[in-house]
Design an enzyme around this catalytic site. Sequence first.
Site, PDB file in Angstrom:
ATOM      1  CB  SER A   3       5.741  27.148  92.178  1.00  0.00           C
ATOM      2  OG  SER A   3       6.534  28.590  92.486  1.00  0.00           O
ATOM      3  CE1 TYR A  47       8.327  32.868  87.578  1.00  0.00           C
ATOM      4  CE2 TYR A  47       8.547  32.112  89.804  1.00  0.00           C
ATOM      5  CZ  TYR A  47       7.821  32.417  88.564  1.00  0.00           C
ATOM      6  OH  TYR A  47       6.343  32.518  88.797  1.00  0.00           O
ATOM      7  CB  THR A  57       7.666  30.705  84.741  1.00  0.00           C
ATOM      8  OG1 THR A  57       7.246  29.134  84.653  1.00  0.00           O
ATOM      9  CG2 THR A  57       6.997  31.683  84.352  1.00  0.00           C
ATOM     10  CE  LYS A  94       3.062  28.791  84.097  1.00  0.00           C
ATOM     11  NZ  LYS A  94       3.164  29.964  84.569  1.00  0.00           N
ATOM     12  CG  HIS A 120       2.707  34.668  85.385  1.00  0.00           C
ATOM     13  ND1 HIS A 120       3.964  34.240  85.240  1.00  0.00           N
ATOM     14  CD2 HIS A 120       2.416  34.296  86.679  1.00  0.00           C
ATOM     15  CE1 HIS A 120       4.605  33.859  86.390  1.00  0.00           C
ATOM     16  NE2 HIS A 120       3.538  33.786  87.412  1.00  0.00           N
TER      17      HIS A 120
HETATM   18  C1  LIG Z   1      -1.518  32.697  93.232  1.00  0.00           C
HETATM   19  C2  LIG Z   1      -0.768  32.330  91.901  1.00  0.00           C
HETATM   20  C3  LIG Z   1       0.632  32.088  92.085  1.00  0.00           C
HETATM   21  C4  LIG Z   1       1.397  31.845  90.746  1.00  0.00           C
HETATM   22  N1  LIG Z   1       2.652  31.236  91.029  1.00  0.00           N
HETATM   23  C5  LIG Z   1       3.273  30.860  89.832  1.00  0.00           C
HETATM   24  C6  LIG Z   1       4.613  30.500  90.223  1.00  0.00           C
HETATM   25  O1  LIG Z   1       5.006  30.544  91.224  1.00  0.00           O
HETATM   26  N2  LIG Z   1       5.273  30.108  88.875  1.00  0.00           N
HETATM   27  C7  LIG Z   1       4.758  30.338  87.762  1.00  0.00           C
HETATM   28  O2  LIG Z   1       5.296  29.620  86.751  1.00  0.00           O
HETATM   29  N3  LIG Z   1       3.517  30.396  87.715  1.00  0.00           N
HETATM   30  C8  LIG Z   1       2.727  30.812  88.677  1.00  0.00           C
HETATM   31  N4  LIG Z   1       1.431  31.331  88.436  1.00  0.00           N
HETATM   32  C9  LIG Z   1       0.978  31.274  87.085  1.00  0.00           C
HETATM   33  C10 LIG Z   1       0.313  29.837  87.060  1.00  0.00           C
HETATM   34  O3  LIG Z   1       1.257  28.868  86.892  1.00  0.00           O
HETATM   35  C11 LIG Z   1      -0.642  29.930  85.658  1.00  0.00           C
HETATM   36  O4  LIG Z   1       0.039  30.506  84.573  1.00  0.00           O
HETATM   37  C12 LIG Z   1      -2.003  30.806  85.906  1.00  0.00           C
HETATM   38  O5  LIG Z   1      -2.518  30.491  87.255  1.00  0.00           O
HETATM   39  C13 LIG Z   1      -3.077  30.085  84.735  1.00  0.00           C
HETATM   40  O6  LIG Z   1      -3.883  30.866  84.823  1.00  0.00           O
HETATM   41  P1  LIG Z   1      -5.464  30.619  85.645  1.00  0.00           P
HETATM   42  O7  LIG Z   1      -4.950  30.811  86.979  1.00  0.00           O
HETATM   43  O8  LIG Z   1      -6.518  31.261  85.167  1.00  0.00           O
HETATM   44  O9  LIG Z   1      -5.751  28.999  85.226  1.00  0.00           O
HETATM   45  C14 LIG Z   1       0.731  31.794  89.752  1.00  0.00           C
HETATM   46  C15 LIG Z   1      -0.588  31.946  89.589  1.00  0.00           C
HETATM   47  C16 LIG Z   1      -1.266  32.448  90.597  1.00  0.00           C
HETATM   48  C17 LIG Z   1      -2.739  32.580  90.469  1.00  0.00           C
END
Ligand SMILES: Cc1cc2nc3c(=O)[nH]c(=O)nc-3n(C[C@H](O)[C@H](O)[C@H](O)COP(=O)(O)O)c2cc1C
Length: 390
Positions: A108, A130, A156, A254, A278
Amino acid sequence: MAKKWFETVAIAQERAHKRLPRSVYGALVAGSEKGLSSRDNLAAFDELGFAPHIADLPAQRSMATSVMGQEIAMPVLISPTGVQAVHPDGELAVARAAANRGLAMGLSSFASRSVEEVAAANDKVFFQLYWSGGRDVMVRRMERAKAAGAKGIIVTLDWSFSNGRDWGSPWIPEKIGFKEAMILAPQTLLRPRWLWSFARKAHFPDLSAPNMAEPGTKAPTFFGAYYEWMQSTPPTWEELTWLRAQWDGPFMVKGVSRIDDAKRVVQAGATALSVSNHGGNNLDGTPSPLRALPAVADAVGSEIEVLLDGGVRRGSDVVKALALGAKAVMIGRAYLWGLAANGQAGVENVLDVLHGGIDSTLLGLGRASIHELSRDDVVAPEGFFRILGG
Ligand SMILES: Cc1cc2nc3c(=O)[nH]c(=O)nc-3n(C[C@H](O)[C@H](O)[C@H](O)COP(=O)(O)O)c2cc1C
């Protein structure tokens, strides 16, 4: 050590719940608004069943594949998350665990560790961006990632800056110094093992975003970086095409749910897309990506690598997504629970749990390889699928 081992991701989550301060755990569970999407992400996997065989089962099963030009040991990638405050080694522990299991990692731009450190620990890193800060700034971020050794870019695009949750959002300070530590003390003192893990490294959890820094400047705070992103005008399809042209290598978009968007992503020249909401943290009410996946895979799967993320907690979940047309999945919370429960070893434990689960599901389905999976392997109830933008 044996005591720290866990046999399912659900147990890792339970341990993370016990170990992490309430606000840190709450930030990982997240979800937006009413939590409809985050619940649906899990429910959809539960609704889908299997159609197993009982003889002629393969003695050995194979699950190696490739995504965005990288060979990986199983069809699972680390999805990018900012893991500030979960564990002192943060993304570095995740990168090492993934490398030890032959897997690629999305890092990230809001991560607490720099792309240089993380790419040195895992040679299959994709840097996640982003649309934030303007064209020149984004190009500099990509150039920095390339120089560090990142092998691909993940952009994303699904984020709507929703900021309310019916169960209340945890308080997260701008930075953690002595004063903030005292305010957090009632919950952190109840979590002595978490506190000790940071105390041993003699620092408070780092709430900065070093990969969002401009050359020669100090890393912005997480909220400073978030503010920059909030102030940025969201991109047009032409701007996405422009961004793609700035990166000479594999490029993933994404956050896709709709068929028409998936086609635009192909036109923009992307190498891969992830059907994703997300993790249910974006526009609440967006259906689980598992329901939307087959329509997207049918529309663009021959032109682009189609991945899925959201709700994957078991090896059998990975197999369900592959049977419905995904080339691989990305995991978010699953590895965060492992990281919180037991650092790098906990992430390796989660990856091993998924590996074992994929293997036993392939056996039950009579498939010698993940590449043999098809829709006949799963049973979906009436009305399960969603066709968005078709
Ligand atoms: C705490 C947290 C922080 C996240 N930060 C980002 C991020 O910085 N960039 C991004 O593209 N997705 C981010 N996501 C989304 C994840 O990449 C992913 O799409 C998502 O966690 C998938 O679902 P799951 O947690 O059920 O596996 C984040 C998700 C969580 C739970």
